[in-house]
Design an enzyme around this catalytic site. Structure first.
Site, PDB file in Angstrom:
ATOM      1  N   HIS A   1       0.498   4.528  -2.457  1.00 65.96           N
ATOM      2  CA  HIS A   1       0.305   5.899  -1.984  1.00 65.96           C
ATOM      3  C   HIS A   1       1.467   6.804  -2.363  1.00 65.96           C
ATOM      4  O   HIS A   1       1.298   8.020  -2.448  1.00 65.96           O
ATOM      5  CB  HIS A   1       0.060   5.910  -0.477  1.00 65.96           C
ATOM      6  CG  HIS A   1      -1.333   5.478  -0.121  1.00 65.96           C
ATOM      7  ND1 HIS A   1      -2.026   5.963   0.953  1.00 65.96           N
ATOM      8  CD2 HIS A   1      -2.174   4.602  -0.729  1.00 65.96           C
ATOM      9  CE1 HIS A   1      -3.236   5.405   1.002  1.00 65.96           C
ATOM     10  NE2 HIS A   1      -3.330   4.559  -0.001  1.00 65.96           N
TER      11      HIS A   1
ATOM     12  N   ARG B   1       0.826  -1.215   0.000  1.00 69.22           N
ATOM     13  CA  ARG B   1       0.000   0.000   0.000  1.00 69.22           C
ATOM     14  C   ARG B   1       0.859   1.264   0.000  1.00 69.22           C
ATOM     15  O   ARG B   1       0.516   2.272  -0.650  1.00 69.22           O
ATOM     16  CB  ARG B   1      -0.910  -0.014   1.234  1.00 69.22           C
ATOM     17  CG  ARG B   1      -1.840   1.185   1.299  1.00 69.22           C
ATOM     18  CD  ARG B   1      -2.871   1.013   2.397  1.00 69.22           C
ATOM     19  NE  ARG B   1      -3.871   2.060   2.356  1.00 69.22           N
ATOM     20  CZ  ARG B   1      -4.147   2.873   3.386  1.00 69.22           C
ATOM     21  NH1 ARG B   1      -3.493   2.743   4.522  1.00 69.22           N
ATOM     22  NH2 ARG B   1      -5.093   3.788   3.262  1.00 69.22           N
TER      23      ARG B   1
ATOM     24  N   ASN C   1      -3.663   8.939   4.829  1.00 67.60           N
ATOM     25  CA  ASN C   1      -2.445   8.304   5.349  1.00 67.60           C
ATOM     26  C   ASN C   1      -2.303   8.340   6.865  1.00 67.60           C
ATOM     27  O   ASN C   1      -1.729   7.416   7.464  1.00 67.60           O
ATOM     28  CB  ASN C   1      -1.212   8.982   4.741  1.00 67.60           C
ATOM     29  CG  ASN C   1      -1.121   8.761   3.240  1.00 67.60           C
ATOM     30  OD1 ASN C   1      -1.719   7.829   2.710  1.00 67.60           O
ATOM     31  ND2 ASN C   1      -0.385   9.627   2.545  1.00 67.60           N
TER      32      ASN C   1
HETATM   33  C1  HEM Z   1      -9.026   1.656  -5.801  1.00 72.15           C
HETATM   34  C2  HEM Z   1      -8.921   2.532  -4.834  1.00 72.15           C
HETATM   35  C3  HEM Z   1      -8.459   2.188  -3.450  1.00 72.15           C
HETATM   36  C4  HEM Z   1      -9.038   2.601  -2.294  1.00 72.15           C
HETATM   37  C5  HEM Z   1     -10.254   3.507  -2.164  1.00 72.15           C
HETATM   38  C6  HEM Z   1      -8.289   2.028  -1.204  1.00 72.15           C
HETATM   39  C7  HEM Z   1      -8.566   2.235   0.138  1.00 72.15           C
HETATM   40  C8  HEM Z   1      -7.987   1.554   1.165  1.00 72.15           C
HETATM   41  C9  HEM Z   1      -8.349   1.690   2.557  1.00 72.15           C
HETATM   42  C10 HEM Z   1      -9.383   2.665   3.108  1.00 72.15           C
HETATM   43  C11 HEM Z   1      -7.592   0.813   3.266  1.00 72.15           C
HETATM   44  C12 HEM Z   1      -7.616   0.608   4.774  1.00 72.15           C
HETATM   45  C13 HEM Z   1      -6.791   1.685   5.441  1.00 72.15           C
HETATM   46  C14 HEM Z   1      -6.985   1.773   6.935  1.00 72.15           C
HETATM   47  O1  HEM Z   1      -7.953   1.247   7.458  1.00 72.15           O
HETATM   48  O2  HEM Z   1      -6.150   2.386   7.602  1.00 72.15           O
HETATM   49  C15 HEM Z   1      -6.751   0.124   2.331  1.00 72.15           C
HETATM   50  C16 HEM Z   1      -5.841  -0.841   2.667  1.00 72.15           C
HETATM   51  C17 HEM Z   1      -4.983  -1.423   1.755  1.00 72.15           C
HETATM   52  N1  HEM Z   1      -4.822  -1.069   0.430  1.00 72.15           N
HETATM   53 FE1  HEM Z   1      -6.076   0.055  -0.646  1.00 72.15          FE
HETATM   54  N2  HEM Z   1      -7.283   1.261  -1.721  1.00 72.15           N
HETATM   55  C18 HEM Z   1      -7.338   1.333  -3.086  1.00 72.15           C
HETATM   56  C19 HEM Z   1      -6.455   0.761  -3.976  1.00 72.15           C
HETATM   57  C20 HEM Z   1      -5.326   0.075  -3.600  1.00 72.15           C
HETATM   58  C21 HEM Z   1      -4.242  -0.266  -4.478  1.00 72.15           C
HETATM   59  C22 HEM Z   1      -4.151   0.144  -5.950  1.00 72.15           C
HETATM   60  C23 HEM Z   1      -3.333  -0.953  -3.735  1.00 72.15           C
HETATM   61  C24 HEM Z   1      -1.998  -1.523  -4.146  1.00 72.15           C
HETATM   62  C25 HEM Z   1      -1.677  -1.857  -5.366  1.00 72.15           C
HETATM   63  C26 HEM Z   1      -3.883  -1.067  -2.402  1.00 72.15           C
HETATM   64  C27 HEM Z   1      -3.328  -1.776  -1.368  1.00 72.15           C
HETATM   65  C28 HEM Z   1      -3.850  -1.845  -0.096  1.00 72.15           C
HETATM   66  C29 HEM Z   1      -3.388  -2.798   0.905  1.00 72.15           C
HETATM   67  C30 HEM Z   1      -2.378  -3.905   0.666  1.00 72.15           C
HETATM   68  C31 HEM Z   1      -4.084  -2.509   2.078  1.00 72.15           C
HETATM   69  C32 HEM Z   1      -3.906  -3.157   3.451  1.00 72.15           C
HETATM   70  C33 HEM Z   1      -2.825  -2.389   4.185  1.00 72.15           C
HETATM   71  C34 HEM Z   1      -2.503  -2.911   5.570  1.00 72.15           C
HETATM   72  O3  HEM Z   1      -3.036  -3.916   6.023  1.00 72.15           O
HETATM   73  O4  HEM Z   1      -1.663  -2.256   6.234  1.00 72.15           O
HETATM   74  N3  HEM Z   1      -5.064  -0.396  -2.349  1.00 72.15           N
HETATM   75  N4  HEM Z   1      -6.995   0.596   1.067  1.00 72.15           N
END
Ligand code: HEM
Ligand SMILES: *[C@@H]1O[C@H](CO)[C@@H](O)[C@H](O)[C@H]1NC(C)=O
Ligand SMILES: *[C@@H]1O[C@H](CO)[C@@H](O)[C@H](O)[C@H]1NC(C)=O
Length: 329
Positions: A68, A64, A96
């Site tokens: 970002h 992630r 973030n």
């Molecule tokens: C399409 C739009 C996207 C949205 C709206 C989004 C939103 C989010 C949100 C809200 C979280 C949880 C954050 C939290 O609770 O603190 C998250 C986690 C995550 N996102 Fe996305 N995301 C998107 C696309 C992506 C992309 C493109 C990737 C990587 C290629 C990605 C990888 C991840 C990963 C791996 C997590 C888990 C992180 C962890 O456990 O620390 N996301 N995302």
């Protein structure tokens, strides 16, 4: 010169200038450090191995972090910069703050790389390699990472707020935020598959459980049993930081279950479920194909990661190679 001889000349000029105008990813190379730091890939891999062995979720957190980074000024490690008296950090931006993780892991890996190859490998490239290794360590596909990015001298708090998609974005907002980065709707669907690993906080999906669009009701695109499961993790108020897996089936395994979940109305975030439930005639077939075929997902993911990894990269003499990922030299 005869007009006939001019044709190849004009063609050559046109080809040369379109080549120069091409996205800067043409300047990245898989062998960029092969003479200056041949061990970089092994060092990053071993740093990621220890980090993920200590905490499985760190694979997701690093993946992630790379996303970002790339969506704000391009893949230039701007996300890693700490705030200064004259610059707000991206870390403190809304998507973030209290959410991005893994900065210490990047610092540890950077320190090992510096001790083998001082001043050579950028933080932006370390992040690109670490993100690939995160996927591999979680059971996903491997690919060759293009290298040669340099690190930014600045960060953008305002672009971090504006460019990074929000969990409650609808399909048209998601599509346009990806398009603004030069990424396609296929990239949107494929890269969202990163949510096959990792966790999200209650506060990022609460409204869907209790008050979708201010209706006082749950989001109708949530399956009933999944809704109940999520409500037990995430009460209607408080416990904002309680965690739910982004992939309800196989939370720590990089596989295509994320897409199967969407077909079953078990996507965690609005932005996940929108890929299927908005009924977009161009997007639903992609979701279905990826749900059906793990090998399609495993061949598409590296392609889209390579595209994302080449957004607005700094190359040549632009930017710098930071010695410490948190500060400019
Ligand atoms: C399409 C739009 C996207 C949205 C709206 C989004 C939103 C989010 C949100 C809200 C979280 C949880 C954050 C939290 O609770 O603190 C998250 C986690 C995550 N996102 Fe996305 N995301 C998107 C696309 C992506 C992309 C493109 C990737 C990587 C290629 C990605 C990888 C991840 C990963 C791996 C997590 C888990 C992180 C962890 O456990 O620390 N996301 N995302
Ligand atoms: C190992 O993971 C825990 C969280 O599970 C964390 O608090 C700790 O700092 C990590 N240790 C190392 C050496 O990364
Ligand atoms: C999508 O299609 C389903 C099934 O036909 C329907 O129930 C739902 O209301 C549609 N959603 C939207 C946003 O059009």
């Amino acid at each position: 010169m005869s007009p006939k001889m001019l044709i190849p000349l004009v063609l050559a000029v046109v080809l040369l200038s379109t080549g120069l105008m091409q996205s800067s990813h043409a300047q990245l190379s898989s062998s960029y450090y092969s003479s200056t730091c041949p061990s970089v890939q092994a060092i990053v891999r071993s740093g990621m191995q220890s980090a993920v062995q200590n905490e499985t979720r760190m694979a997701a957190s690093i993946l992630r972090l790379f996303f970002h980074d790339c969506f704000v000024q391009g893949c230039d490690a701007s996300v890693l910069l700490d705030a200064t008296s004259t610059m707000q950090s991206e870390k403190s931006a809304i998507p973030n703050a209290n959410s991005l993780r893994g900065f210490d892991v990047v610092d540890t890996i950077k320190a090992s790389v510096e001790s083998s190859c001082p001043g050579v490998v950028s933080c932006a490239d370390i992040l690109a390699l670490a993100a690939r290794d995160a996927v591999v360590l979680s059971g996903g596909p491997s690919w060759t990472v293009m290298l040669g990015r340099r690190d930014s001298l600045t960060a953008s708090y305002s672009d971090a707020n504006a460019n990074i998609p929000s969990p409650d974005d609808d399909i048209s907002t998601l599509t346009s935020k990806f398009q603004a980065q030069g990424l396609s709707t296929t990239d949107l669907v494929v890269l969202s598959g990163a949510h096959t690993i990792g966790q999200a906080r209650c506060v990022t999906f609460r409204d869907r459980l209790y008050n979708e669009d201010g209706s006082g009701e749950a989001d109708p695109t949530l399956s009933t049993t999944y809704l109940q499961q999520l409500q037990s993790i995430c009460p209607s108020s408080g416990s904002d930081d309680n965690l739910a897996p982004l992939d309800v089936q196989t939370a720590t395994k990089f596989d295509n279950a994320y897409y199967v979940n969407l077909l079953n109305e078990q996507g965690l975030l609005t932005s996940d479920q929108e890929l299927f439930s908005s009924n977009s005639s161009s997007i639903v077939p992609i979701v279905k194909k990826l749900a059906q075929s793990s090998s399609s997902f495993f061949s598409a993911f590296p392609t889209s990661m390579t595209s994302m990894g080449s957004i607005n990269v700094l190359t040549g003499t632009n930017g710098e190679v930071r010695l410490n990922c948190r500060t400019i030299n």
